[in-house]
Scaffold this motif. Sequence first.
Motif, short mmCIF file in Angstrom:
data_model
loop_
_atom_site.label_atom_id
_atom_site.label_comp_id
_atom_site.label_asym_id
_atom_site.label_seq_id
_atom_site.Cartn_x
_atom_site.Cartn_y
_atom_site.Cartn_z
N GLY A 111 0.94 -1.47 0.11
CA GLY A 111 -0.15 -0.04 -0.15
C GLY A 111 1.05 1.25 -0.11
N GLY A 112 2.10 0.95 -0.89
CA GLY A 112 3.50 2.52 -0.81
C GLY A 112 3.59 2.34 1.25
N ARG A 113 3.78 1.83 1.73
CA ARG A 113 4.72 1.88 3.03
C ARG A 113 5.66 2.44 2.87
NH1 ARG A 113 7.33 -0.88 6.67
NH2 ARG A 113 7.86 -2.60 4.90
N VAL A 114 6.43 3.32 3.40
CA VAL A 114 7.69 4.24 3.39
C VAL A 114 8.56 3.09 4.26
CG1 VAL A 114 8.59 6.46 3.47
CG2 VAL A 114 6.54 6.56 3.53
N ILE A 115 9.07 2.62 3.69
CA ILE A 115 10.91 1.58 3.93
C ILE A 115 11.97 2.75 4.48
CG2 ILE A 115 12.40 -0.01 3.33
CD1 ILE A 115 9.50 -1.02 3.46
N THR A 116 11.74 4.01 3.49
CA THR A 116 13.28 4.67 3.82
C THR A 116 13.49 6.05 3.61
OG1 THR A 116 15.21 2.86 3.89
CG2 THR A 116 16.06 4.59 3.34
N LEU A 117 14.00 6.64 4.13
CA LEU A 117 13.96 8.16 3.94
C LEU A 117 14.55 8.53 4.28
CD1 LEU A 117 11.70 10.52 3.74
CD2 LEU A 117 11.85 10.93 6.28
N LEU A 118 15.30 9.64 3.05
CA LEU A 118 16.36 9.66 3.00
C LEU A 118 16.41 11.46 2.69
CD1 LEU A 118 19.38 8.47 0.07
CD2 LEU A 118 19.17 10.82 0.07
N GLU A 119 17.18 12.56 3.41
CA GLU A 119 16.90 13.31 3.16
C GLU A 119 18.45 14.23 2.92
OE1 GLU A 119 15.00 15.77 4.17
OE2 GLU A 119 12.75 13.81 5.14
N ASN A 125 17.07 24.33 6.95
CA ASN A 125 16.90 23.34 8.38
C ASN A 125 18.14 23.67 9.65
OD1 ASN A 125 17.17 20.48 5.79
ND2 ASN A 125 15.29 21.14 6.06
N LYS A 126 19.13 24.27 8.46
CA LYS A 126 20.01 24.45 10.30
C LYS A 126 19.84 25.74 10.95
CE LYS A 126 24.21 22.59 9.43
NZ LYS A 126 25.20 21.91 8.74
N ALA A 127 19.00 26.46 10.59
CA ALA A 127 18.17 28.15 10.98
C ALA A 127 17.14 27.68 12.07
CB ALA A 127 18.47 28.80 10.40
N ALA A 128 17.16 28.68 12.80
CA ALA A 128 16.18 28.57 13.62
C ALA A 128 15.04 29.24 12.77
CB ALA A 128 16.66 29.17 15.06
N GLY A 129 13.60 28.31 12.59
CA GLY A 129 12.59 29.21 12.33
C GLY A 129 11.67 27.67 12.14
N LYS A 130 10.82 28.44 11.53
CA LYS A 130 10.02 26.82 10.91
C LYS A 130 10.25 25.67 10.22
CE LYS A 130 5.30 26.13 9.01
NZ LYS A 130 3.50 26.68 8.49
N ALA A 131 11.29 25.99 9.44
CA ALA A 131 12.00 24.99 8.75
C ALA A 131 12.87 24.15 9.20
CB ALA A 131 13.01 25.39 7.37
N GLN A 132 13.05 24.29 10.82
CA GLN A 132 13.92 23.65 11.32
C GLN A 132 13.35 22.79 11.74
OE1 GLN A 132 16.24 24.10 14.84
NE2 GLN A 132 17.67 24.52 13.27
N ARG A 133 11.87 23.27 11.95
CA ARG A 133 10.73 22.46 12.99
C ARG A 133 10.05 21.72 12.57
NH1 ARG A 133 9.61 28.28 14.33
NH2 ARG A 133 8.41 28.03 13.39
N VAL A 134 9.77 22.08 11.48
CA VAL A 134 9.38 20.88 10.51
C VAL A 134 10.38 19.68 10.26
CG1 VAL A 134 8.09 20.44 8.07
CG2 VAL A 134 7.38 22.50 9.12
N TYR A 135 10.96 20.44 9.85
CA TYR A 135 12.51 18.94 10.12
C TYR A 135 12.26 18.43 11.31
CZ TYR A 135 15.96 15.81 9.19
OH TYR A 135 16.51 15.02 8.38
N GLU A 141 9.06 11.68 13.15
CA GLU A 141 7.41 10.65 12.92
C GLU A 141 8.51 9.30 11.81
OE1 GLU A 141 5.74 13.31 10.36
OE2 GLU A 141 5.06 14.55 11.46
N ALA A 142 9.58 10.00 11.36
CA ALA A 142 9.93 8.12 10.42
C ALA A 142 10.52 7.24 11.68
CB ALA A 142 11.55 9.35 9.99
#
Length: 264
Positions: A111-119, A125-135, A141-142
């Motif tokens: 059913g499309g289950r995620v096996i591996t996530l690659l980022e 992502n490394k600066a304080a702010g929403k992008a970092q919080r979301v990451y 979650e992973a």
Amino acid sequence: MKSPFPGMDPYLEKHWRDVHSRLVHNAANAIQRQLTGGLRARIDERLIIEQDRQAKRAIFPDVQVIEHGLDGGVAVADVSGGVAIAEPLVLRLPTQERREGFVEIIDPASGGRVITLLEFISSANKAAGKAQRVYLEKQDEAIAAGVNLVEIDLTYGGSHVLLFHPAQIPRECRAVYFASVWRATSGPWRVEVYPIALRERLPAIRIPLRPEDRDVVLDLQDLIVRAYEEGRHDDIDYAAELDPPLAEEDRAWAAELLKDARSR
């Protein structure tokens, strides 16, 4: 022209949106060629919208007024008792829309289950702010979902966001860049760490799949070479200062390397 650096080119960070997109695309293709057992590598992206406070200061000399009053009028409203309610100016705040790509290895048969996530970690992502919080939320979650997590950080500045902390690395193994792999079968406290030195070729790392599958291999150096060539980044101004600057010993090494490259 190839990059004068033997491994990661720190000047590519100035063009990270382009480089990031190419890394994600080429990593998905490289993994796809090795997958068996019905698995598929897919590219997905997350959308982040955040208020751009720097743009507000840098772009607008004063304020941007888009409306007069909540109802679009400019009159002052009268109310009983003779007290007048002032009508506000309505401003539109500047925002930034950022899309961040990543690679998911999925199992269509389940059913499309995620096996591996690659980022590939971005500067945002490394600066304080929403992008970092979301990451960081995506990271949590992973792990909670038992998804293998591969994180590759080839950016120099900003805060560390990988699962481990650099202080956990023995001093003799610390490096400028890192990749890490968390295997869902290993439990929550075991992370495979790849220190990546500035002065050396980038490594090939193992990408975990299902417990019954053999790991696939991702050659990070090949990805960087392809991103440099396909993006035609041979127009980089290597005389410009890096921001943030390299450590003093690396700065001297890089200056000598670039001097030799210019003389050839």
